[in-house]
Structure formats: structure tokens, C-alpha cells
Design an enzyme around this catalytic site. Structure first.
Site, PDB file in Angstrom:
ATOM      1  N   LYS A   1     -58.202 -48.225 -45.803  1.00  8.43           N
ATOM      2  CA  LYS A   1     -56.930 -47.976 -45.097  1.00  8.43           C
ATOM      3  C   LYS A   1     -55.738 -48.559 -45.865  1.00  8.43           C
ATOM      4  O   LYS A   1     -54.742 -47.887 -46.067  1.00  8.43           O
ATOM      5  CB  LYS A   1     -56.967 -48.586 -43.681  1.00  8.43           C
ATOM      6  CG  LYS A   1     -58.103 -48.055 -42.826  1.00  8.43           C
ATOM      7  CD  LYS A   1     -58.111 -48.667 -41.431  1.00  8.43           C
ATOM      8  CE  LYS A   1     -58.297 -50.169 -41.397  1.00  8.43           C
ATOM      9  NZ  LYS A   1     -59.613 -50.650 -41.891  1.00  8.43           N
TER      10      LYS A   1
ATOM     11  N   ARG B   1     -56.453 -52.552 -32.193  1.00  4.45           N
ATOM     12  CA  ARG B   1     -57.879 -52.716 -32.468  1.00  4.45           C
ATOM     13  C   ARG B   1     -58.700 -52.840 -31.189  1.00  4.45           C
ATOM     14  O   ARG B   1     -59.917 -52.961 -31.255  1.00  4.45           O
ATOM     15  CB  ARG B   1     -58.067 -53.998 -33.269  1.00  4.45           C
ATOM     16  CG  ARG B   1     -58.484 -53.793 -34.729  1.00  4.45           C
ATOM     17  CD  ARG B   1     -58.507 -55.174 -35.335  1.00  4.45           C
ATOM     18  NE  ARG B   1     -59.219 -55.290 -36.564  1.00  4.45           N
ATOM     19  CZ  ARG B   1     -58.662 -55.240 -37.767  1.00  4.45           C
ATOM     20  NH1 ARG B   1     -57.390 -54.953 -37.893  1.00  4.45           N
ATOM     21  NH2 ARG B   1     -59.398 -55.473 -38.835  1.00  4.45           N
TER      22      ARG B   1
ATOM     23  N   ARG C   1     -67.873 -58.330 -38.629  1.00  2.00           N
ATOM     24  CA  ARG C   1     -66.669 -57.511 -38.440  1.00  2.00           C
ATOM     25  C   ARG C   1     -67.032 -56.064 -38.113  1.00  2.00           C
ATOM     26  O   ARG C   1     -66.359 -55.402 -37.323  1.00  2.00           O
ATOM     27  CB  ARG C   1     -65.797 -57.564 -39.698  1.00  2.00           C
ATOM     28  CG  ARG C   1     -65.142 -58.932 -39.869  1.00  2.00           C
ATOM     29  CD  ARG C   1     -64.704 -59.171 -41.291  1.00  2.00           C
ATOM     30  NE  ARG C   1     -63.626 -58.297 -41.711  1.00  2.00           N
ATOM     31  CZ  ARG C   1     -63.355 -58.019 -42.975  1.00  2.00           C
ATOM     32  NH1 ARG C   1     -64.085 -58.532 -43.952  1.00  2.00           N
ATOM     33  NH2 ARG C   1     -62.350 -57.227 -43.270  1.00  2.00           N
TER      34      ARG C   1
END
Ligand code: ADP
Ligand code: ADP
Length: 216
Positions: A13, A88, A166
């Protein structure tokens, strides 16, 4: 144009955002870069988030929402923005909806960069980040220019065990956003596997189409 860039950590990204913003004349707002700048400068916020970030945990919604609210209200984002790393979680997305309503703005597109987890581990374990600019490189696939003046380091959260944590957090807390934005008709999925330039071609095809049809 107002975009959100979704995708697992290490999907590319940040790398692709730089090209998108240069070509389409909008500003990148990376929540991770903002937080790391606070850590580097040892601000009260930086000190508060260090533990979460180094362990690959999300920082609390209330902190990040306040940070983004302050940042997005700055004039440089008036012409458009690309949000990289925010929202998120569903509460963050809901907070963003309210911010945009207050600013009388609307989202044009949510790009979702799709990359399988095995590939992400190889991308992140050889990622190196420049301390000064936050720009990221890959020791093999995207090496820093030999004549550049970079101060490269390996992020604490780019160690393999933390990467796995993560990825799990992405699956449980962030992936539901794809459904959230799909229901608003905003989602465009992009295959993030392949050379940097090929991935960028896929992205710019989608954005060119939007620009030409003037739907933003
Ligand atoms: P994100 O911002 O999604 O976490 P980055 O843009 O920092 O991801 O990319 C993660 C790592 O993968 C970096 O080391 C970057 O140089 C590398 N990378 C990005 N895109 C590609 C690609 N298409 N092929 C190979 N490596 C890539
Ligand atoms: P990635 O390479 O995973 O895309 P980022 O730079 O976007 O990494 O984020 C790094 C870390 O910063 C996250 O693991 C988390 O600790 C924190 N962070 C960034 N954005 C957010 C957010 N929107 N909500 C909560 N924590 C965030």
C-alpha cells in the site's frame, strides 16, 4: 478524489500510494507513518503507542481517531486524499463516516490490495524503512537507489513472529471493512501479486476509469 487503501500489512500500500498520489494529485495520509513520526520525536502520543506498535497490536481506536481527525482537517487534504492504514476497525470506519459528513465530503473508492500471506512474510522480512522520510524499500524487489542518502532500519514489527500476529489482527478486525464498504458499492479489488509496475497498472486502470467517467 478521496480514496481508502485497504489490504494486509506488507501488501504494498505505502509503495503504490506514492505513485497514485503523484499521478492523481492527491495527498497520502498514512496512519502508520504519522504514528512512527510521533515515536521518533518522542511526543506524549509516541510514547503511549510504542508498546502497541512494536508488538504488532493496533493502537486504541480513540487515539487514532483523534489523530486522523486533526490531520484530515488540514487544508492540504481539501483537494483529495488517500488514506493508507486508516480505518482498520469498524468503529474507525464509522468515525470516518461522521468526519466526512461534517466536512461535507464523500468517499469515491476503496481499493483493496490482495496478496497471499506467504508472500507477505517474504516481503516484510526484507523490508527496510528510511528513518527520515518513512519511505519503504525491499532489499531484493525494490532496493534503494545506490546514490540515495537513506538511513534504513528494520521496523521492530517486521520480525516474523510479529508479522504473523499482525496478519491475524488484519483478518479479524480489518477484513470486515471490505464487506462494510462493499455494501456502499465502493470496493475495487486489485491483485497485488507481481512486479511493482504491473500492480500499479492495475490500480491506475481503475482510477483512470473513475476519472474519465467523472464519477468523483
Ligand atoms: P504496506 O504499506 O502495505 O505495509 P509496503 O508498500 O511497505 O506495504 O510494501 C511491503 C514490502 O514489500 C516493502 O519492502 C516493499 O518494497 C515490497 N513490495 C511492495 N510491492 C511489491 C511488489 N509488487 N513486489 C515485491 N515487493 C513489493
Ligand atoms: P503496515 O505495514 O502493517 O501496513 P502501518 O504502518 O500501517 O503498517 O501500521 C503499523 C502499526 O501502526 C500497526 O501495527 C498499529 O500498531 C499502528 N496503526 C497504524 N494505523 C492504525 C490504525 N488505523 N488503528 C490502530 N493502529 C494503527
Amino acid at each position: 478524489m478521496r480514496l481508502i487503501f485497504l489490504g494486509p500489512p506488507g501488501a504494498g500500500k505505502g509503495t503504490q500510494s506514492q505513485h497514485i498520489c503523484a499521478d492523481f494529485g492527491i495527498r497520502q495520509l498514512s496512519s502508520g507513518d504519522l504514528l512512527r513520526a510521533n515515536m521518533r520525536d518522542q511526543t506524549p502520543l509516541g510514547l503511549e503507542v510504542t508498546k502497541f506498535m512494536n508488538n504488532g497490536e493496533l493502537v486504541p481506536d480513540s487515539l487514532i481517531i483523534d489523530l486522523i481527525k486533526d490531520e484530515l482537517s488540514k487544508p492540504q487534504y481539501k483537494k483529495g486524499f488517500l488514506l493508507d492504514g486508516f480505518p482498520r476497525t469498524i468503529p474507525q470506519a464509522a468515525a470516518l463516516d461522521s468526519m466526512l459528513i461534517k466536512m461535507n465530503q464523500k468517499l469515491d473508492c476503496v481499493l483493496v490490495l490482495e496478496v497471499p500471506h506467504e508472500l507477505i512474510i517474504s516481503r516484510l522480512s526484507l523490508r527496510r524503512t528510511d528513518r527520515k522520510t518513512g519511505k519503504s524499500f525491499h532489499l531484493i524487489f525494490n532496493p534503494p537507489p545506490a546514490d540515495g542518502d537513506f538511513d534504513l532500519y528494520q521496523r521492530e514489527d517486521d520480525k516474523e513472529e510479529t508479522i504473523r500476529n499482525r496478519l491475524e489482527i488484519y483478518e479479524s478486525l480489518t477484513k470486515p471493512l471490505i464487506k462494510y464498504y462493499s455494501s456502499m458499492g465502493l470496493v475495487h479489488k486489485i491483485n497485488g501479486v507481481g512486479m511493482l509496475e504491473d500492480v500499479y497498472d492495475r490500480i491506475s486502470t481503475v482510477l483512470d476509469r473513475m476519472t474519465k467517467s467523472n464519477i468523483y
